[in-house]
Write an enzyme that holds these catalytic residues in place. Structure first.
Site, PDB file in Angstrom:
ATOM      1  N   SER A   1       7.720 -16.541  -4.098  1.00 57.20           N
ATOM      2  CA  SER A   1       6.928 -17.033  -2.971  1.00 57.20           C
ATOM      3  C   SER A   1       5.875 -16.004  -2.602  1.00 57.20           C
ATOM      4  O   SER A   1       5.820 -14.924  -3.190  1.00 57.20           O
ATOM      5  CB  SER A   1       7.842 -17.301  -1.774  1.00 57.20           C
ATOM      6  N   LYS A   2       5.081 -16.347  -1.590  1.00 62.11           N
ATOM      7  CA  LYS A   2       3.981 -15.475  -1.168  1.00 62.11           C
ATOM      8  C   LYS A   2       4.459 -14.063  -0.848  1.00 62.11           C
ATOM      9  O   LYS A   2       3.717 -13.106  -0.972  1.00 62.11           O
ATOM     10  CB  LYS A   2       3.289 -16.072   0.060  1.00 62.11           C
ATOM     11  N   ARG A   3       5.713 -13.982  -0.399  1.00 61.53           N
ATOM     12  CA  ARG A   3       6.280 -12.652  -0.086  1.00 61.53           C
ATOM     13  C   ARG A   3       6.178 -11.717  -1.280  1.00 61.53           C
ATOM     14  O   ARG A   3       6.117 -10.506  -1.131  1.00 61.53           O
ATOM     15  CB  ARG A   3       7.777 -12.825   0.235  1.00 61.53           C
ATOM     16  N   HIS A   4       6.246 -12.297  -2.487  1.00 66.62           N
ATOM     17  CA  HIS A   4       6.249 -11.469  -3.695  1.00 66.62           C
ATOM     18  C   HIS A   4       4.840 -11.134  -4.185  1.00 66.62           C
ATOM     19  O   HIS A   4       4.691 -10.434  -5.173  1.00 66.62           O
ATOM     20  CB  HIS A   4       6.985 -12.195  -4.827  1.00 66.62           C
ATOM     21  N   GLY A   5       3.826 -11.699  -3.533  1.00 65.30           N
ATOM     22  CA  GLY A   5       2.453 -11.465  -4.016  1.00 65.30           C
ATOM     23  C   GLY A   5       1.794 -12.802  -4.311  1.00 65.30           C
ATOM     24  O   GLY A   5       2.111 -13.809  -3.676  1.00 65.30           O
TER      25      GLY A   5
END
Ligand code: GLU
Length: 485
Positions: free
Chosen positions: A253-257
């Site tokens: 997800s966006k948390r990972h980049g």
């Protein structure tokens, strides 16, 4: 729609246009595409846009642009006269209604008038009841409540177990009494079909032979199989591919980049590298890492997709992109670089002013040191204009008064060479160094910092040859003048 040829593989990619195109979704598209191409089958693109609240045209555009950028082509679409467009579920409502009517007529579905709060209350009560009641909706036995809007609910219970041999996951078996009767058409004005129902009707009418999709859809499959059976359609084969996870093994997800395909395009990743990387994320062919598209089509086998999740590894993508960059012909790279000049601080007019052969000669000097097109454009920026700023550390180390004296000597030696080829230039500076009892690098580093602004650049003499006598001498003179003031 042309009628499907018997025995021919027909697959589909069926994204919901509710946001950006996620790289995990792209991998699903890719596996479908490779399978279709390898089997000489047909790939259909179906935009699942029945959820009008969440679907946007922007998201449809992102899907189409992304697939086109990766050159993942599809084969069929509604005949609207023009290039093959995707199928869209919106507009196929009469087909879903017709199928629901058929189930109603055969007693395999029933009208339901339960209000959401009634369903919630029953669900709550069912949680503590032992044994659990067979279904939550009394409309099945008592009939609908008059005067209320009707949804259509599918009868599940009493059908025993449901299972399938998943091409990736192996045998999956579910007891049908774990599934409640479920809505297939909602009670809204449009009688919106739910995803499970619309997907089954479309997959059946479109003659889909293999449903290849993310493992997050496994819970939907038993319901879909029951629907195929009830509608009298052949059940396709299923291949549920494991999700793409982040390094912490959570869903990517966006948390990972960056998770949107667009972000990778904007950063200068190559479509072939992206394709290569995403296919390898969950599929292996011996220990081969680098594939061309044609090799992938030949080698790809759905059955060889691993059942364990792929972990997204940016460093590996960077490595693969660098490999593909080096394999791309310089002339092609010149074209691909076009959208990246401006962000690299280069005036595109300055690039246009150069002839293509010159640019194609320049690219190989820089490509070895770049992971992306963006980096490549940045590293070449000094070719078109003196660096806007120099690395202060490089300047402090290599443009001291002592170095400026060496630079002035080099300037003179370069000015006097009979020609401006890399070999001649290197020989001239080498001779200079020998006569002064210095090393070549004592001259090469100040030249490099003066021209490129950094201590990192391709071999300096080919760069000088590329820039040409006039530019080199002018720029060195400018540095000598500005630094000595
Ligand atoms: N529209 C669904 C999704 O985007 C497709 C699921 C399927 O392939 O059946 O997840």
């Amino acid at each position: 729609m042309p009628s499907p040829e018997p025995g021919k593989v027909r697959v589909r990619f069926a994204p919901s246009p509710t946001g950006f195109l996620h790289v995990g979704g792209v991998r699903t598209a890719l596996y479908n595409w490779l399978f279709a191409r390898g089997q000489k089958g047909t790939l259909i693109l179906r935009i699942e846009d029945t959820d009008v609240e969440r679907s946007t045209e922007e998201a449809v555009t992102a899907i189409l642009d992304g697939l086109r950028w990766l050159r993942l082509d599809w084969d069929e679409g509604p005949d609207v006269g023009g290039p093959v467009g995707p199928y869209r579920q919106l507009g196929r409502d009469p087909l879903y209604r017709e199928a629901a009517q058929r189930l109603l007529g055969e007693g395999k579905a029933y009208p339901c008038t339960c209000l959401p709060e009634e369903l919630a209350a029953r669900r709550e009560a069912a949680r503590s009841a032992k044994p659990a009641p067979p279904h939550l909706c009394p409309c099945r036995t008592a009939g609908p409540t008059p005067g209320r809007r009707q949804a259509i609910r599918f009868c599940v219970s009493g059908r025993g177990g449901v299972g399938w041999d998943d091409l990736v996951q192996g045998r999956i078996q579910v007891a049908a009494d774990e599934i409640d009767d479920f809505i297939i058409l909602r009670s809204d004005d449009r009688e919106t079909p739910v995803y499970n129902f619309a997907a089954v009707v479309d997959d059946a009418l479109m003659g889909i032979t293999h449903v290849v999709r993310g493992a997050d859809h496994i819970p939907n499959t038993p319901k879909q199989i029951l629907l195929y059976q009830a509608l009298g359609y052949p059940v396709p084969a299923f291949a549920h591919i494991p999700l793409v996870l982040g390094p912490d093994r959570e869903k990517l997800s966006k948390r990972h980049g960056d998770v949107a395909l667009q972000a990778y395009r904007d950063q200068g990743y190559l479509p072939d590298a992206m394709v290569n990387y995403l296919v390898r994320l969950g599929w292996a062919h011996g220990d081969q890492e680098v594939f061309t598209r044609e090799e992938l089509i030949r080698a790809f086998q759905l059955e060889r997709v691993g059942a364990s999740p792929g972990i997204f590894d940016r460093a590996k993508l960077d490595w693969l992109n660098a490999v593909h960059l080096r394999q791309t012909p310089p002339e092609t790279l010149v074209d691909l670089l076009a959208p990246f000049w401006e962000a690299a601080g280069v005036d595109p007019k300055g690039v246009e002013a150069r002839d293509r052969a010159w640019l194609a000669q320049a690219v190989p000097l820089f490509v070895e040191r770049s992971k992306t097109l963006r980096e490549l454009a940045r590293s070449m920026a000094f070719l078109f204009a003196p660096p806007a700023a120099r690395d202060p550390k490089a300047e402090a180390k290599f443009l001291t008064p002592d170095h400026l004296a060496l630079l002035a000597e080099a300037h003179q030696a370069l000015a006097e060479t009979p020609d401006f080829s890399a070999g001649t230039l290197e020989a001239a500076v080498r001779r200079l160094a020998e006569t002064r009892g210095r090393k070549l690098v004592d001259y090469a580093q100040p030249i490099r910092v003066a021209l490129t602004g950094t201590t990192i650049s391709p071999p300096i003499f080919p760069v000088l040859a590329l820039l040409g006598r006039e530019t080199v001498l002018d720029r060195l003179a400018q540095v000598l003048e500005s630094q000595s003031n």
